[in-house]
Design an enzyme around this catalytic site. Structure first.
Site, PDB file in Angstrom:
ATOM      1  N   CYS A   1      -3.956  -1.116  -3.238  1.00 55.17           N
ATOM      2  CA  CYS A   1      -4.146  -1.345  -1.811  1.00 55.17           C
ATOM      3  C   CYS A   1      -4.403  -0.051  -1.030  1.00 55.17           C
ATOM      4  O   CYS A   1      -5.477   0.510  -1.155  1.00 55.17           O
ATOM      5  CB  CYS A   1      -2.973  -2.130  -1.253  1.00 55.17           C
ATOM      6  SG  CYS A   1      -3.398  -3.045   0.231  1.00 55.17           S
TER       7      CYS A   1
ATOM      8  N   ARG B   1      -5.942  -9.796   8.999  1.00 57.63           N
ATOM      9  CA  ARG B   1      -5.392  -9.318   7.725  1.00 57.63           C
ATOM     10  C   ARG B   1      -5.645 -10.388   6.657  1.00 57.63           C
ATOM     11  O   ARG B   1      -5.601 -11.589   6.955  1.00 57.63           O
ATOM     12  CB  ARG B   1      -3.886  -9.051   7.850  1.00 57.63           C
ATOM     13  CG  ARG B   1      -3.544  -7.962   8.829  1.00 57.63           C
ATOM     14  CD  ARG B   1      -2.099  -7.533   8.716  1.00 57.63           C
ATOM     15  NE  ARG B   1      -1.853  -6.824   7.449  1.00 57.63           N
ATOM     16  CZ  ARG B   1      -2.143  -5.551   7.223  1.00 57.63           C
ATOM     17  NH1 ARG B   1      -2.711  -4.845   8.190  1.00 57.63           N
ATOM     18  NH2 ARG B   1      -1.883  -4.988   6.054  1.00 57.63           N
TER      19      ARG B   1
ATOM     20  N   HIS C   1      -0.657  -6.712  -4.928  1.00 61.49           N
ATOM     21  CA  HIS C   1       0.743  -6.251  -4.937  1.00 61.49           C
ATOM     22  C   HIS C   1       1.582  -7.239  -5.751  1.00 61.49           C
ATOM     23  O   HIS C   1       1.080  -8.255  -6.235  1.00 61.49           O
ATOM     24  CB  HIS C   1       1.306  -6.259  -3.509  1.00 61.49           C
ATOM     25  CG  HIS C   1       0.746  -5.227  -2.606  1.00 61.49           C
ATOM     26  ND1 HIS C   1       1.084  -3.893  -2.661  1.00 61.49           N
ATOM     27  CD2 HIS C   1      -0.137  -5.355  -1.587  1.00 61.49           C
ATOM     28  CE1 HIS C   1       0.447  -3.246  -1.703  1.00 61.49           C
ATOM     29  NE2 HIS C   1      -0.298  -4.099  -1.040  1.00 61.49           N
TER      30      HIS C   1
HETATM   31  N1  GLN Z   1      -3.021  -0.135   5.538  1.00 57.74           N
HETATM   32  C1  GLN Z   1      -4.024  -0.706   4.627  1.00 57.74           C
HETATM   33  C2  GLN Z   1      -4.600  -2.037   5.156  1.00 57.74           C
HETATM   34  O1  GLN Z   1      -4.018  -2.641   6.014  1.00 57.74           O
HETATM   35  C3  GLN Z   1      -3.395  -0.935   3.265  1.00 57.74           C
HETATM   36  C4  GLN Z   1      -2.266  -1.961   3.320  1.00 57.74           C
HETATM   37  C5  GLN Z   1      -1.456  -1.987   2.046  1.00 57.74           C
HETATM   38  O2  GLN Z   1      -1.347  -1.004   1.326  1.00 57.74           O
HETATM   39  N2  GLN Z   1      -0.802  -3.169   1.763  1.00 57.74           N
HETATM   40  O3  GLN Z   1      -5.639  -2.471   4.659  1.00 57.74           O
END
Ligand code: GLN
Length: 245
Positions: A93, A127, A193
């Site tokens: 990520c 998101r 993740h």
């Molecule tokens: N901050 C980055 C995003 O929002 C990565 C998020 C994360 O590592 N879960 O895409």
């Protein structure tokens, strides 16, 4: 000989328990009777390519990525040298995004990346959150990668960069639900993740095999009783498929 696992900046980049990936590699190596050293790299320290057999970098909030970026970029030449010598990298990520040229977050902050892989990330308006299933072919064998995603970033891969896999369930690199992650030699980038490796032991063992080859150890890893890992993977896949977005 000791197998050296090097997590980069785990104090800042280990969101959603990505540090569990380090524990899985360590334990699966120890279960094979290998001597293992885990040597986290902290801010202000220099990465030594001579003392790493596998490198991991986890995910983080936008601000954590910005905090790490300058220090990580300074390590890029040494990381490039390790990669050229066959050291595998697992980047998850936020860490995956920093493999590329830049990450522009939802506020418009433009965080430079290492450029180790030809990719670029720009945050989208929403998101991408949920359980994921990805069809992956790695070292000639097909696998189902399972876990969850939570990212604003939409990553575009350069023309010569292959995705890690094809999305079965989830948003993937860019929200279109097509390609997920990247696979560039022994660099594995992914948005998944979980932590990722407990439910995907086949990926852990591939990283370990590459690390052992780099260290001059046998790449034949004794099989382990992975019935719990496989049961967890089936449960995750079933849940993700039931929620198909
Ligand atoms: N901050 C980055 C995003 O929002 C990565 C998020 C994360 O590592 N879960 O895409």
């Amino acid at each position: 000989m000791t197998l050296r696992i090097v997590p980069l900046y785990p104090e800042l980049l280990s969101i959603y328990a990505d540090r569990g990936n380090v524990r899985v590699l360590e334990q699966r190596a120890r279960w094979r009777g290998l001597s293992v050293e885990v040597a986290p790299l902290a801010l202000g320290e220099s990465f030594d390519p001579e003392r790493a057999d596998v490198v991991l970098i986890g995910g983080g909030q936008d601000r954590d990525q910005a905090l790490v970026a300058e220090a990580l970029i300074a390590q890029a030449p040494a990381l490039r040298s390790a990669i050229a010598d066959g050291v595998p990298v697992l980047a998850v990520c936020g860490g995956y995004q920093l493999l590329g040229h830049r990450y522009v977050d939802q506020s418009g902050r433009d965080t430079p990346g290492t450029g180790l892989v030809d990719l670029e990330t720009h945050a989208g308006p929403t998101r991408l959150v949920g359980n994921v299933v990805v069809d992956v072919e790695l070292a000639g064998t097909r696998h189902e990668l399972v876990g969850f995603e939570n990212h604003a970033g939409r990553t575009s891969l350069g023309a010569g960069v292959a995705p890690l896999g094809k999305v079965i369930v989830g948003g993937g690199n860019d929200g279109t639900g097509t390609a997920e992650g990247c696979l560039e030699g022994r660099i594995v980038g992914t948005y998944v993740h979980g932590p990722l490796l407990p439910k995907n032991p086949w990926l852990a063992d591939q990283l370990l095999a590459w690390a052992c080859e780099h260290r001059g150890l046998s790449t034949t890893l004794a099989p382990l009783d992975d019935h719990l890992e496989q049961a967890a993977a089936v449960a995750a896949s079933t849940l993700a498929r039931s929620e198909r977005r």
